[in-house]
Scaffold this motif. Sequence first.
Motif, mmCIF file in Angstrom:
data_model
loop_
_atom_site.group_PDB
_atom_site.id
_atom_site.type_symbol
_atom_site.label_atom_id
_atom_site.label_comp_id
_atom_site.label_asym_id
_atom_site.label_seq_id
_atom_site.Cartn_x
_atom_site.Cartn_y
_atom_site.Cartn_z
ATOM 1 N N VAL A 199 0.791 -1.236 0.000
ATOM 2 C CA VAL A 199 0.000 0.000 0.000
ATOM 3 C C VAL A 199 0.823 1.285 0.000
ATOM 4 O O VAL A 199 0.261 2.380 -0.057
ATOM 5 N N THR A 200 2.125 1.163 0.060
ATOM 6 C CA THR A 200 2.992 2.323 -0.123
ATOM 7 C C THR A 200 4.337 1.833 -0.638
ATOM 8 O O THR A 200 4.766 0.724 -0.310
ATOM 9 N N ASP A 201 4.994 2.645 -1.455
ATOM 10 C CA ASP A 201 6.239 2.225 -2.110
ATOM 11 C C ASP A 201 7.499 2.630 -1.356
ATOM 12 O O ASP A 201 8.606 2.383 -1.840
ATOM 13 N N ILE A 202 7.372 3.230 -0.180
ATOM 14 C CA ILE A 202 8.526 3.866 0.469
ATOM 15 C C ILE A 202 9.172 3.036 1.573
ATOM 16 O O ILE A 202 10.037 3.537 2.286
ATOM 17 N N ALA A 203 8.791 1.750 1.711
ATOM 18 C CA ALA A 203 9.211 1.018 2.911
ATOM 19 C C ALA A 203 10.047 -0.229 2.643
ATOM 20 O O ALA A 203 9.762 -1.292 3.201
ATOM 21 N N PRO A 204 11.092 -0.162 1.802
ATOM 22 C CA PRO A 204 11.945 -1.346 1.664
ATOM 23 C C PRO A 204 12.506 -1.753 3.026
ATOM 24 O O PRO A 204 12.927 -0.906 3.798
#
Length: 435
Positions: free
Chosen positions: A298-303
């Motif tokens: 749900v978000t692309d910022i959390a590798p």
Amino acid sequence: MEYTTQMDAARKGIFTPEMAKVAEKEHLEPKKLMALMAEGKVIIPCNKVHTCIEPNGLGSMLKTKINVNLGTSRDLTDLNMELEKVNHAVEMGAEAIMDLSSFGDTQKFRRKLTHECPAMIGTVPIYDAVVYYHKALGKITAREWIDIVRMHAEDGVDFMTIHCGINKETAKKFKRNRRLMNIVSRGGSIIFAWMEMTGEENPFFQYFDEILDICREYDVTLSLGDACRPGCLQDATDASQIEELITLGELTKRAWEKDVQIMIEGPGHMPLNQIAANMEIQKTLCHGAPFYVLGPIVTDIAPGYDHITSAIGGTVAAMNGASFLCYVTPAEHLRLPDVDDVKEGIIAARIAAHAADIAKGVPHAMDWDNEMAVARKKLDWNAMFDLAIDPEKARRYRESSRPEKEDTCSMCGNFCGVKNMNRILDGEIVSIFDE
């Protein structure tokens, strides 16, 4: 044999041993289960060759199941490590293992799984074809792609991801409507590249009827792959994703005509507010076939934390109709997961599945939570540990910070609301500071 596939048996009114096990687990009347299977809304993936399988059902009205992706790569080829992950995954409650091996003796590993592992085993034949033929992608023939499908069926896999929804027309639409992230599916990118280099139609689409004949012979469930799944939030619910889903819905009907069990693969990255609508679109376009989703993230910022981003999306997806959650580990987008990553991914996915089952009212889903509430009310720590989804971690956390008194924890001590309410309702005096 009186039937070919589990769907064929259901349509003929034959209650198979596999159905009996699923009906018992799901608290479902046999006639209801068979009716849902006859319609294609519930499936029991179980290849006839995979005799050690513990059958499980997939369908939106059943308990949400989880899949664990494993397998070797060119950079990490340790089969023993992958088998260790498999064993851990089964012990931790994963219902399915998907072997995504892309290097080494893939057939040896696959056969070991179908001979020894009780979980449903899935594969992606397009990966294995590249390994097996060991030649340039453009030199692989349409016939060779299909031969790998048969090989996997003969080896006993219960479900296969087949990227059959991306055809020449879909590819044209994709090129006209360019994305921020293009195609991120490994299988989707491989078949798209093959089509571009050879000028030929996608063989998994062109020879779909032949694939169905193979699946009917061995009772392999087809997982219709989402080659055009969105790889970032910006690309979610775009023309390519929906165009492919329309094609998968058409292919679903063709599969059901041959009594082949089907599930549909769903989006990878998607804003939270689009998930419920996507589940409804899938149910409509694909006629209620079980939906298998990766995340959605749900978000692309959390590798490093994508087990959390996917658990958030997976909960919303499952409570709105998804049947099967593919776990995502903290290593997603970064590396091949290790044993600890696999554990974190499984726990996150199981929490998401369980939370969704409660939300959608699966019978007895909340019994486990009620048992935990009773243990907490009694301040019975050993019972709490036994009921925890990860007992080892729960015990370790308590041991790492022992309280002065065993009937509390080190956070609240004598301020513990549970302890004080138990005492006051039993007629005792509560005096927090004099103890």
